[in-house]
Design an enzyme around this catalytic site. Sequence first.
Site, mmCIF file in Angstrom:
data_model
loop_
_atom_site.group_PDB
_atom_site.id
_atom_site.type_symbol
_atom_site.label_atom_id
_atom_site.label_comp_id
_atom_site.label_asym_id
_atom_site.label_seq_id
_atom_site.Cartn_x
_atom_site.Cartn_y
_atom_site.Cartn_z
ATOM 1 N N LYS A 41 14.340 19.801 20.182
ATOM 2 C CA LYS A 41 13.388 20.804 19.751
ATOM 3 C C LYS A 41 12.591 21.340 20.927
ATOM 4 C CE LYS A 41 12.651 17.914 15.676
ATOM 5 N NZ LYS A 41 11.748 16.921 15.096
ATOM 6 N N GLY A 42 12.551 20.565 22.010
ATOM 7 C CA GLY A 42 11.611 20.821 23.106
ATOM 8 C C GLY A 42 11.708 22.187 23.753
ATOM 9 N N GLU A 97 16.737 24.214 28.688
ATOM 10 C CA GLU A 97 16.182 22.879 28.442
ATOM 11 C C GLU A 97 14.686 22.892 28.774
ATOM 12 O OE1 GLU A 97 15.943 20.321 26.963
ATOM 13 O OE2 GLU A 97 17.283 18.760 27.738
ATOM 14 N N ASP A 98 13.946 21.983 28.166
ATOM 15 C CA ASP A 98 12.517 21.895 28.475
ATOM 16 C C ASP A 98 12.271 21.182 29.800
ATOM 17 O OD1 ASP A 98 13.389 19.464 27.423
ATOM 18 O OD2 ASP A 98 11.814 19.306 25.913
ATOM 19 N N ASP A 101 15.169 15.119 33.420
ATOM 20 C CA ASP A 101 14.641 13.833 33.847
ATOM 21 C C ASP A 101 15.780 13.087 34.553
ATOM 22 O OD1 ASP A 101 12.417 11.856 33.570
ATOM 23 O OD2 ASP A 101 13.790 10.822 32.245
ATOM 24 N N LYS A 129 11.974 16.992 36.977
ATOM 25 C CA LYS A 129 11.413 15.797 37.641
ATOM 26 C C LYS A 129 12.517 15.202 38.513
ATOM 27 C CE LYS A 129 9.578 13.725 33.661
ATOM 28 N NZ LYS A 129 8.882 12.660 32.906
ATOM 29 N N PHE A 150 4.557 11.686 32.476
ATOM 30 C CA PHE A 150 5.053 12.115 31.170
ATOM 31 C C PHE A 150 4.271 13.331 30.711
ATOM 32 C CE2 PHE A 150 6.405 12.127 26.808
ATOM 33 C CZ PHE A 150 7.749 11.817 26.960
ATOM 34 N N ASP A 157 7.108 16.948 23.560
ATOM 35 C CA ASP A 157 6.352 16.042 22.693
ATOM 36 C C ASP A 157 6.187 14.659 23.286
ATOM 37 O OD1 ASP A 157 9.174 15.325 22.382
ATOM 38 O OD2 ASP A 157 8.483 14.035 20.744
ATOM 39 N N ARG A 163 3.605 19.284 20.760
ATOM 40 C CA ARG A 163 4.512 20.388 21.112
ATOM 41 C C ARG A 163 3.781 21.727 21.096
ATOM 42 N NH1 ARG A 163 9.801 18.421 20.995
ATOM 43 N NH2 ARG A 163 10.245 16.819 19.455
HETATM 44 P P1 IMP Z 1 17.365 13.330 30.620
HETATM 45 O O1 IMP Z 1 18.618 13.304 29.824
HETATM 46 O O2 IMP Z 1 16.982 11.954 31.102
HETATM 47 O O3 IMP Z 1 17.373 14.348 31.741
HETATM 48 O O4 IMP Z 1 16.195 13.640 29.619
HETATM 49 C C1 IMP Z 1 15.887 14.912 29.223
HETATM 50 C C2 IMP Z 1 15.153 14.867 27.916
HETATM 51 O O5 IMP Z 1 14.178 13.831 27.898
HETATM 52 C C3 IMP Z 1 14.375 16.155 27.712
HETATM 53 O O6 IMP Z 1 15.116 17.033 26.908
HETATM 54 C C4 IMP Z 1 13.148 15.688 26.993
HETATM 55 O O7 IMP Z 1 13.361 15.739 25.606
HETATM 56 C C5 IMP Z 1 12.959 14.272 27.370
HETATM 57 N N1 IMP Z 1 11.913 14.101 28.391
HETATM 58 C C6 IMP Z 1 12.073 13.693 29.663
HETATM 59 N N2 IMP Z 1 10.907 13.642 30.321
HETATM 60 C C7 IMP Z 1 9.971 14.054 29.437
HETATM 61 C C8 IMP Z 1 8.536 14.241 29.533
HETATM 62 O O8 IMP Z 1 7.881 14.019 30.563
HETATM 63 N N3 IMP Z 1 7.935 14.697 28.413
HETATM 64 C C9 IMP Z 1 8.605 14.958 27.246
HETATM 65 N N4 IMP Z 1 9.927 14.799 27.124
HETATM 66 C C10 IMP Z 1 10.606 14.349 28.209
HETATM 67 MG MG MG Z 2 14.508 17.620 24.952
#
Ligand code: IMP
Ligand code: MG
Length: 179
Positions: A41-42, A97-98, A101, A129, A150, A157, A163
Amino acid sequence: MAEHITEMISEQKVEQRIRELGEQISRDYAGKEIRLVCILKGASFFMCELAKRITVPVSIDFMQVSSYGGATESCGTVRIRHDLDESIEGLDVIIVEDIVDSGRTLAFLGDFLRSKGAKSIRYCTLLDKPERRVVDLKVDYTGFVVPDEFVVGYGMDYDQKYRNLPYIGVIHFDGDKAK
Ligand code: IMP
Ligand code: MG
């Protein structure tokens, strides 16, 4: 646990940066059409604002995947919860994407959409990040690089909350001495 939020990036700065990304994407895709794939949803707040700033023809679709279980750490596997509605065969796709990470979500989705026959795939994220990356991933469009904290707001969220904040904030857990 009680928590509070401090502002990291103002609403005005976020919207200015989204405008710039829209202009850059419109230049890069001049003469083409774009299918934006929003990751729910982000990324929904970001995609709406971005789509309004793109001047070439745009169509949209949505996917939802899960890797986070409600806390602040990823469990490492990505599962599809909602698939595309429309075929992407032969299309120029931008995955929206939001925040990136570990990079696992986007790497997984890139492979998945390539397997569905997209002509090209690029990645666009509001926040990145890079310190947290565990997979090799080249992000094509990034709003802001942020430190390893975070963040919430502008679609993002913590446990489904915050959100709707119009700015990007950092969440602090009261009683946690490290913050
Ligand atoms: P990744 O697969 O580890 O790159 O994670 C990406 C997903 O993790 C994003 O779509 C977010 O939903 C969530 N996420 C990662 N870091 C944060 C944060 O600091 N705040 C909120 N959601 C996060
Ligand atoms: Mg997300």
